[in-house]
Design an enzyme around this catalytic site. Structure first.
Site, PDB file in Angstrom:
ATOM      1  N   ASP A  31     -66.393  20.598 -18.054  1.00  0.00           N
ATOM      2  CA  ASP A  31     -65.516  19.508 -18.497  1.00  0.00           C
ATOM      3  C   ASP A  31     -64.901  18.868 -17.269  1.00  0.00           C
ATOM      4  O   ASP A  31     -64.381  19.565 -16.389  1.00  0.00           O
ATOM      5  CB  ASP A  31     -64.426  20.083 -19.428  1.00  0.00           C
ATOM      6  CG  ASP A  31     -63.755  19.001 -20.274  1.00  0.00           C
ATOM      7  OD1 ASP A  31     -63.273  18.006 -19.693  1.00  0.00           O
ATOM      8  OD2 ASP A  31     -63.702  19.168 -21.503  1.00  0.00           O
ATOM      9  N   ASN A  35     -60.501  13.366 -20.212  1.00  0.00           N
ATOM     10  CA  ASN A  35     -59.708  13.098 -21.421  1.00  0.00           C
ATOM     11  C   ASN A  35     -59.180  14.412 -22.000  1.00  0.00           C
ATOM     12  O   ASN A  35     -59.110  14.596 -23.212  1.00  0.00           O
ATOM     13  CB  ASN A  35     -60.561  12.349 -22.450  1.00  0.00           C
ATOM     14  CG  ASN A  35     -59.728  11.766 -23.569  1.00  0.00           C
ATOM     15  OD1 ASN A  35     -58.535  11.498 -23.392  1.00  0.00           O
ATOM     16  ND2 ASN A  35     -60.321  11.588 -24.733  1.00  0.00           N
ATOM     17  N   SER A 124     -71.648  12.008 -35.760  1.00  0.00           N
ATOM     18  CA  SER A 124     -70.470  11.581 -36.520  1.00  0.00           C
ATOM     19  C   SER A 124     -70.884  10.955 -37.838  1.00  0.00           C
ATOM     20  O   SER A 124     -71.948  10.312 -37.931  1.00  0.00           O
ATOM     21  CB  SER A 124     -69.699  10.558 -35.687  1.00  0.00           C
ATOM     22  OG  SER A 124     -68.739   9.909 -36.463  1.00  0.00           O
ATOM     23  N   TYR A 149     -69.226   2.844 -29.802  1.00  0.00           N
ATOM     24  CA  TYR A 149     -69.117   4.299 -29.904  1.00  0.00           C
ATOM     25  C   TYR A 149     -70.091   4.828 -30.965  1.00  0.00           C
ATOM     26  O   TYR A 149     -70.866   5.752 -30.722  1.00  0.00           O
ATOM     27  CB  TYR A 149     -67.673   4.702 -30.255  1.00  0.00           C
ATOM     28  CG  TYR A 149     -67.584   6.090 -30.820  1.00  0.00           C
ATOM     29  CD1 TYR A 149     -67.667   7.200 -29.992  1.00  0.00           C
ATOM     30  CD2 TYR A 149     -67.459   6.306 -32.200  1.00  0.00           C
ATOM     31  CE1 TYR A 149     -67.629   8.480 -30.520  1.00  0.00           C
ATOM     32  CE2 TYR A 149     -67.418   7.572 -32.732  1.00  0.00           C
ATOM     33  CZ  TYR A 149     -67.498   8.659 -31.889  1.00  0.00           C
ATOM     34  OH  TYR A 149     -67.474   9.914 -32.416  1.00  0.00           O
ATOM     35  N   LYS A 153     -73.772   7.340 -30.871  1.00  0.00           N
ATOM     36  CA  LYS A 153     -74.135   8.518 -31.681  1.00  0.00           C
ATOM     37  C   LYS A 153     -75.491   8.303 -32.366  1.00  0.00           C
ATOM     38  O   LYS A 153     -76.317   9.219 -32.439  1.00  0.00           O
ATOM     39  CB  LYS A 153     -73.042   8.798 -32.719  1.00  0.00           C
ATOM     40  CG  LYS A 153     -71.712   9.232 -32.105  1.00  0.00           C
ATOM     41  CD  LYS A 153     -71.859  10.527 -31.308  1.00  0.00           C
ATOM     42  CE  LYS A 153     -70.601  10.940 -30.603  1.00  0.00           C
ATOM     43  NZ  LYS A 153     -70.797  12.081 -29.688  1.00  0.00           N
ATOM     44  N   ASN A 179     -63.891  14.045 -40.619  1.00  0.00           N
ATOM     45  CA  ASN A 179     -62.663  13.810 -39.840  1.00  0.00           C
ATOM     46  C   ASN A 179     -61.943  15.112 -39.492  1.00  0.00           C
ATOM     47  O   ASN A 179     -61.251  15.674 -40.352  1.00  0.00           O
ATOM     48  CB  ASN A 179     -61.718  12.902 -40.630  1.00  0.00           C
ATOM     49  CG  ASN A 179     -62.225  11.476 -40.717  1.00  0.00           C
ATOM     50  OD1 ASN A 179     -63.352  11.237 -41.139  1.00  0.00           O
ATOM     51  ND2 ASN A 179     -61.412  10.526 -40.307  1.00  0.00           N
ATOM     52  N   LEU A 200     -55.412   9.181 -37.498  1.00  0.00           N
ATOM     53  CA  LEU A 200     -54.294   9.236 -38.447  1.00  0.00           C
ATOM     54  C   LEU A 200     -53.369  10.441 -38.239  1.00  0.00           C
ATOM     55  O   LEU A 200     -52.143  10.280 -38.166  1.00  0.00           O
ATOM     56  CB  LEU A 200     -54.864   9.244 -39.877  1.00  0.00           C
ATOM     57  CG  LEU A 200     -53.859   9.330 -41.012  1.00  0.00           C
ATOM     58  CD1 LEU A 200     -52.901   8.146 -40.986  1.00  0.00           C
ATOM     59  CD2 LEU A 200     -54.579   9.392 -42.360  1.00  0.00           C
ATOM     60  N   PHE A 218     -53.057   1.471 -42.835  1.00  0.00           N
ATOM     61  CA  PHE A 218     -53.911   0.289 -42.652  1.00  0.00           C
ATOM     62  C   PHE A 218     -54.566  -0.136 -43.966  1.00  0.00           C
ATOM     63  O   PHE A 218     -55.720   0.177 -44.223  1.00  0.00           O
ATOM     64  CB  PHE A 218     -54.980   0.567 -41.588  1.00  0.00           C
ATOM     65  CG  PHE A 218     -54.426   0.810 -40.200  1.00  0.00           C
ATOM     66  CD1 PHE A 218     -53.332   0.087 -39.723  1.00  0.00           C
ATOM     67  CD2 PHE A 218     -55.002   1.760 -39.363  1.00  0.00           C
ATOM     68  CE1 PHE A 218     -52.837   0.303 -38.438  1.00  0.00           C
ATOM     69  CE2 PHE A 218     -54.517   1.983 -38.082  1.00  0.00           C
ATOM     70  CZ  PHE A 218     -53.420   1.256 -37.624  1.00  0.00           C
ATOM     71  N   ARG A 231     -61.221   9.591 -46.824  1.00  0.00           N
ATOM     72  CA  ARG A 231     -62.001  10.290 -45.798  1.00  0.00           C
ATOM     73  C   ARG A 231     -62.118  11.767 -46.164  1.00  0.00           C
ATOM     74  O   ARG A 231     -61.383  12.275 -47.006  1.00  0.00           O
ATOM     75  CB  ARG A 231     -61.299  10.210 -44.429  1.00  0.00           C
ATOM     76  CG  ARG A 231     -61.133   8.814 -43.875  1.00  0.00           C
ATOM     77  CD  ARG A 231     -62.451   8.258 -43.350  1.00  0.00           C
ATOM     78  NE  ARG A 231     -62.265   6.947 -42.752  1.00  0.00           N
ATOM     79  CZ  ARG A 231     -62.273   5.790 -43.432  1.00  0.00           C
ATOM     80  NH1 ARG A 231     -62.451   5.801 -44.747  1.00  0.00           N
ATOM     81  NH2 ARG A 231     -62.110   4.642 -42.813  1.00  0.00           N
ATOM     82  N   GLY A 297     -63.045  -2.852 -39.017  1.00  0.00           N
ATOM     83  CA  GLY A 297     -64.065  -1.826 -38.795  1.00  0.00           C
ATOM     84  C   GLY A 297     -63.925  -0.602 -39.677  1.00  0.00           C
ATOM     85  O   GLY A 297     -64.811   0.247 -39.701  1.00  0.00           O
TER      86      GLY A 297
HETATM   87  C1  UD1 Z   1     -62.400   7.165 -36.510  1.00  0.00           C
HETATM   88  C2  UD1 Z   1     -63.487   6.284 -35.980  1.00  0.00           C
HETATM   89  C3  UD1 Z   1     -64.781   7.055 -36.039  1.00  0.00           C
HETATM   90  C4  UD1 Z   1     -64.660   8.356 -35.234  1.00  0.00           C
HETATM   91  C5  UD1 Z   1     -63.471   9.162 -35.751  1.00  0.00           C
HETATM   92  C6  UD1 Z   1     -63.219  10.344 -34.851  1.00  0.00           C
HETATM   93  C7  UD1 Z   1     -62.815   3.974 -36.449  1.00  0.00           C
HETATM   94  C8  UD1 Z   1     -63.094   2.758 -37.268  1.00  0.00           C
HETATM   95  N1  UD1 Z   1     -63.578   5.064 -36.731  1.00  0.00           N
HETATM   96  O1  UD1 Z   1     -62.687   7.463 -37.871  1.00  0.00           O
HETATM   97  O2  UD1 Z   1     -65.824   6.276 -35.517  1.00  0.00           O
HETATM   98  O3  UD1 Z   1     -65.833   9.123 -35.370  1.00  0.00           O
HETATM   99  O4  UD1 Z   1     -62.295   8.365 -35.762  1.00  0.00           O
HETATM  100  O5  UD1 Z   1     -62.224  11.157 -35.404  1.00  0.00           O
HETATM  101  O6  UD1 Z   1     -61.975   3.981 -35.596  1.00  0.00           O
HETATM  102  N2  UD1 Z   1     -55.115   5.133 -40.531  1.00  0.00           N
HETATM  103  C9  UD1 Z   1     -53.915   4.531 -40.870  1.00  0.00           C
HETATM  104  N3  UD1 Z   1     -52.963   4.395 -39.901  1.00  0.00           N
HETATM  105  C10 UD1 Z   1     -53.148   4.854 -38.608  1.00  0.00           C
HETATM  106  C11 UD1 Z   1     -54.377   5.470 -38.285  1.00  0.00           C
HETATM  107  C12 UD1 Z   1     -55.350   5.577 -39.268  1.00  0.00           C
HETATM  108  O7  UD1 Z   1     -53.700   4.112 -42.013  1.00  0.00           O
HETATM  109  O8  UD1 Z   1     -52.258   4.687 -37.789  1.00  0.00           O
HETATM  110  C13 UD1 Z   1     -56.144   5.284 -41.582  1.00  0.00           C
HETATM  111  C14 UD1 Z   1     -57.443   4.557 -41.280  1.00  0.00           C
HETATM  112  O9  UD1 Z   1     -57.408   3.258 -41.801  1.00  0.00           O
HETATM  113  C15 UD1 Z   1     -58.451   5.463 -41.997  1.00  0.00           C
HETATM  114  C16 UD1 Z   1     -57.834   6.853 -41.957  1.00  0.00           C
HETATM  115  O10 UD1 Z   1     -56.465   6.648 -41.647  1.00  0.00           O
HETATM  116  O11 UD1 Z   1     -58.540   5.071 -43.351  1.00  0.00           O
HETATM  117  C17 UD1 Z   1     -58.457   7.730 -40.893  1.00  0.00           C
HETATM  118  O12 UD1 Z   1     -58.434   7.029 -39.655  1.00  0.00           O
HETATM  119  P1  UD1 Z   1     -58.885   7.745 -38.289  1.00  0.00           P
HETATM  120  O13 UD1 Z   1     -58.166   9.034 -38.130  1.00  0.00           O
HETATM  121  O14 UD1 Z   1     -58.752   6.729 -37.197  1.00  0.00           O
HETATM  122  O15 UD1 Z   1     -60.410   8.116 -38.554  1.00  0.00           O
HETATM  123  P2  UD1 Z   1     -61.634   7.165 -38.981  1.00  0.00           P
HETATM  124  O16 UD1 Z   1     -61.283   5.735 -38.935  1.00  0.00           O
HETATM  125  O17 UD1 Z   1     -62.167   7.692 -40.251  1.00  0.00           O
END
Ligand code: UD1
Length: 342
Positions: A31, A35, A124, A149, A153, A179, A200, A218, A231, A297
């Protein structure tokens, strides 16, 4: 048996190092800490009672890989090392293609040269894009990637497929992660995002800890039961154990040329609101959040059919979302005092 874990100081990598040791393997970490923090190694020492052997170098270097393969008598590789910020990947595509795709090519070339045949690759669920049917099986069509990204993959999976199809002595499994959330129950290792978290759960725990003012959900106008995205949140230790099961599966098989893909999720979808409510119930914290616009996205809903993994690898997720969120919160509390994110 000695296993090279590239990106072994990262979130999923460090938990997999723990699971490997528990299963009797000897992980060797490669590593470059681009990051991740060196403190992860202290956390691993706390859990394991020793510091795993670590090469603090970049894995996109054939000489480094060759040296480690020989010095450590490596018999299998788990390749986590990659950049993973979706937004940044759109701003700096070449950085992502160079690192994520470049490292995989060099790794495969060096494995072939050195006679190392077993590989687990981090893929992923992002490859499914916005799926037409749920849950997604491994047969669900891959959609054009919506981010650089995600494309790294997809390209990674194609490189693996083609390398095996060409008849090389390679046995490879790509794991499509859903996730990952949570942390080790000791709170000695966990997720350590730099700057403002994209994901999240770190955003939730940092908000509850008072490091962020409020969480923005979001979008609440998606076609889901409560309007927020769905998710498949999986405890990082369940995900870590999937790598051990996959590695054992490769080691036990007679074939010398093999490639397959497995979904690594719980099989259950949870909405953003359900996750927030579960967090509040499990931790007793009340979370400051507001509803905001959709994030570009994001897909509406994606969760796994994990039957194939259970059938072939003998693996399935066993930990609850309650436990994952409790562990994530314990980890946040452990680091809140000594880490101050920008
Ligand atoms: C994201 C990436 C995905 C990656 C994964 C790694 C995007 C579009 N996708 O997945 O490519 O493999 O992380 O873990 O970025 N959310 C909120 N508020 C926040 C953050 C997130 O509402 O502040 C919601 C998002 O809209 C989503 C869910 O939480 O519906 C999960 O988000 P996140 O943890 O970023 O994962 P993914 O978007 O599923």
């Amino acid at each position: 048996m000695n296993v090279l874990v590239t990106g072994g100081a990262g979130f999923i990598g460090s938990h997999t190092v723990v699971s490997l040791v528990e299963a009797g393997f000897n992980p060797v970490i490669l590593d470059d800490f681009s990051n991740s923090e060196a403190g992860v190694l202290d956390g691993l020492e706390h859990i394991l009672g020793f510091k795993p052997k670590t090469y603090p170098e970049n894995c996109r270097n054939g000489d480094t890989l060759r040296r480690i393969f020989h010095e450590e008598k490596i018999e299998g590789v788990i390749h986590f090392a990659a950049f993973k910020a979706v937004g940044e990947s759109m701003q700096q595509p070449l950085k992502y293609y160079d690192n994520n795709v470049g490292s995989l090519i060099i790794l495969l070339q060096t494995m072939l040269e050195c006679g190392v045949s077993n590989l687990i690759f981090s893929s992923s669920c992002t490859v499914y894009g916005e799926p037409d049917t749920l849950p997604v099986t491994e047969e669900t069509p891959v959609k054009p990637a919506s981010s650089v990204y995600g494309n790294t993959k997809q390209i990674g999976e194609e490189i693996l497929y083609d390398s095996v199809a060409a008849g090389n002595a390679l046995k490879i499994i790509a794991l499509r992660y859903f996730n990952p959330i949570g942390a080790h129950p000791t709170a000695a290792i966990g997720e350590l995002p730099r700057g403002v978290p994209n994901n999240l759960v770190p955003f939730i725990t940092q908000t509850a800890a008072g490091l962020r003012e409020s969480l923005t959900v979001f979008g609440d106008d998606y076609p889901t039961p409560d309007g927020t995205c769905v998710r498949d949140y999986i405890h990082v230790l369940d995900l870590a154990e999937a790598h051990v099961s996959a590695l054992k599966f490769l080691l036990e098989m007679k074939a010398t040329n093999y490639y397959d893909i497995f979904n690594i999720g719980t099989g259950h979808g949870a909405s953003v609101m359900q996750l927030i409510q579960t967090f509040e119930r499990v931790t007793g914290q009340s979370l400051n959040y507001k509803i905001g616009p959709r994030r570009a996205g994001d897909v509406t809903a994606v969760y796994a059919d994990a039957y194939k993994s259970e059938q072939h690898l003998g693996w399935k997720a066993t930990r609850s979302m309650d436990l994952a969120l409790a562990d994530a919160w314990r980890w946040q509390q452990a680091i809140a005092t000594d880490k101050n994110p920008a």
